[in-house]
Write an enzyme that holds these catalytic residues in place. Structure first.
Site: not given
Ligand code: G6P
Length: 602
Positions: A29, A103, A504
């Site tokens: 993770r 956490n 643009h």
């Protein structure tokens, strides 16, 4: 802390081994330091190290902890305070008898820090998390009551796990937003921030829901409502992951392994939902014909790659199903939307099912009266548990931080949803479209077996100051995904635009060092995209087309005509480009710097 991993254990096995084994499974993770705290007869034994888990493992091997019966561990992704040994979790109180891992983010940390310092507490780290240990030290009663009181003083989002040497052989955990999974045997109890970490020891677990607190004893878990400690009955869930450590097999990393798993993952998401008949069956997600017919609008909520898949689906709903649809960044939606039209189905798209922005947006959509469909790769996840309908992606665990198979499998799943919605609204099924979806896996397999990325393209991108991706229609989202992959993996500045935007502003960025990659998987946009590419090439750009040959400098053909399947196959060379450029630049592929797989705090 953000995206951290939590692991706790009470029982007869080697505590350090169980904690390190669990943390290893949460490693993917993303984190930057790790630590464990063990309850021993001589007090709390603490080992914390900045850097990868193996630095902590070496430390534990060099300096073996005394026998212990309880312990908590953590992998930290820094938010409050730098990446140092001292800031790594667990944190202890002044006396060193209470250990805490956290956490989340405590939003009133500054005020609490001032208060605690004024009362004489010695704070050893710069973290918000350490404050919890000191608050627990001051609170009264047993650990459960103290944690309840402390949770009441903390603002923000968190999962907390704590034990106190003087309070017996148990831990307490509390959840507000960040996930917690718990399981036990007759003589043990385990807790972690994801079921994947429990898989080697358990086949079932329970998940804490928001506003719940748990008392964890070997062989027994009691869950209560945080506000009044009223008991809560929990339902057990299967842990679908195997206990084996994730392994990239013969592939050089998980990213490449998962990239090659895409055809299998697409077959898996279609199984039972798209058979030989020209119809789609989503009843396993609770989406009966009646439920689909009642949908008047669709609001997608997602982040990152999941948002790109949602943007593709939005195009298709608007165009083919003629159902009004929008895809918003979940993080923006919940701050800006004060109403939803009646009959809106909110679709929360999230690989992990834990992304906090998406979860918060889901709750906001529910509060505005929408029913929610969760499209997740983790059926036990918080988003799945809080959704009215759950569409299980079945793509298999994705370990690499940068998504590959989850993204394209979401695209397949959302395409099934679009087809089912269109049919329920009287527009019938498009047999060619469904046939193209069925054929996509085999075409992808052939493509992956034969495709070679041109060296010239890799070299150009690897030394480019920036890379521009362009598309029109569905290819805008593909361009965004290609650009996201490249920046995540190779750290090269990259942006994606709708091709119409080029003149643009973005054209000012183009010179002979800037590759311009045009995604062209929908034949209807070929002419206009070709003009955009010509404009870039005329300014010296190295112009690449993916899909139709737009006559730039380089063409990557796709072995497919149908726009649906071409979208899926078109993602493959972009994913391969990102990893090849990253490797050419020596970047860490599975764990890019500063990023995390599961973003569980805003
Ligand atoms: C993080 C990951 C991305 C992912 C996004 C959404 O940013 O690094 O790869 O796309 O979160 O994650 P989710 O689990 O909700 O799909």
């Amino acid at each position: 802390m953000l995206m951290c991993g939590i692991m706790g254990y009470v029982g007869p096995q080697s505590i350090a081994e169980v904690l390190l084994g669990g943390l290893k499974r949460l490693e993917y993770r993303g984190y930057d330091s790790a630590g464990i705290a063990l309850g021993t007869a001589r007090g709390i034994h603490l080992a914390k190290r900045a850097g990868p888990l193996r630095v902590l493992e070496d430390e534990v091997a060099r300096n073996p902890p005394p026998p212990a019966s309880i312990g908590i561990g953590h992998t930290r992704w820094a938010t409050h305070g730098g990446v140092t040994d001292q800031n790594a979790h667990p944190h202890l109180d002044c006396e060193g008898r209470i250990a805490v891992v956290h956490n989340g983010i405590i939003e009133n940390a500054a005020a609490l820090r001032e208060e605690l310092s004024a009362r004489g507490h010695v704070l050893r780290s710069e973290t918000d998390s350490e404050l919890i240990a000191h608050l627990l030290e001051e609170a009264e009663g047993d650990l459960l009551h103290r944690l309840q009181a402390v949770a009441g003083r903390c603002e923000g989002a968190y999962a907390l796990l704590a034990f106190d040497l003087r309070d017996g052989n148990h831990m307490c955990a509390v959840r507000r937003t960040s996930p917690i999974a718990i399981g036990y045997t007759d003589s043990e109890v385990f807790v972690a921030s994801g079921a994947i970490a429990l898989a080697p020891w358990l086949s079932r677990c329970i998940y804490l829901d928001d506003g719940e607190i748990a008392d964890l004893w070997p062989g027994r878990v009691d869950v209560f409502r945080l506000e009044d400690l009223a008991p809560v009955r929990k339902v057990g869930h299967e842990i679908s992951d195997s206990g084996d450590l994730p392994d990239s097999g013969h592939h050089r990393n998980f990213y490449v392994k998962e990239l090659f798993e895409q055809p299998a993952a697409w077959r898996s998401v279609m199984r039972g939902r798209l058979g030989d008949a020209d119809a789609v069956d989503l009843t396993d997600a609770g989406l009966t014909e009646g439920a689909l017919r009642s949908v008047k609008r669709v609001q997608f909520l997602a982040m990152g790659s999941s948002l790109h898949a949602s943007q593709m689906a939005t195009e298709r709903l608007l165009e083919f199903a003629q159902i009004p649809a929008a895809a918003d960044l979940a993080s923006e939606f919940r701050d800006t939307r004060s109403f939803l039209e009646p009959g809106t189905l909110a679709v929360a798209v999230s690989q992990s099912g834990e992304t906090i922005d998406t979860l918060t947006a889901l709750r906001h959509a529910q509060s505005l009266g929408a029913r929610v469909l969760g499209l997740v790769n983790a059926p036990g996840s918080t988003i799945a548990r809080e959704s009215d309908f759950v569409f299980d992606l079945r793509a298999g665990t994705e370990i690499s931080v940068a998504s590959t198979k989850a993204f394209t499998t979401q695209a397949v799943a959302l395409d099934l949803l679009v087809s089912a919605l269109a049919a329920a609204h009287g527009r019938g099924y498009d047999p060619d479209h469904l046939a193209a979806l069925r054929a996509a896996p085999i075409i992808a397999e052939d493509f992956l077996a034969e495709f070679l990325l041109p060296d010239d393209l890799v070299e150009r991108c690897a030394k480019a100051p920036g890379v521009i991706f362009l598309g029109r229609g569905q290819d805008v989202s593909l361009a965004r995904e290609g650009s996201l992959k490249l920046k995540e993996l190779s750290y090269i500045w990259s942006e994606a635009f709708a091709a119409g935007e080029l003149k643009h502003g973005p054209l000012a960025l183009v010179d002979d060092r800037v590759p311009v990659i045009v995604c062209s998987t929908d034949p209807r946009h070929t002419t206009k995209l070709s003009s955009s590419l010509s404009e870039a090439v005329a300014r010296g750009a190295y112009g690449v087309s993916v899909g139709a040959d737009l006559r730039g400098t380089l063409h990557i053909g796709l072995p497919i005509q149908d726009a649906t399947a071409a979208y899926l196959i078109g993602a493959l060379p972009l994913q391969l480009l990102a990893v090849t450029v990253a490797e050419a630049r020596g970047c860490s592929v599975d764990q890019p710097r500063n990023l995390a797989k599961s973003v569980t705090v805003e």
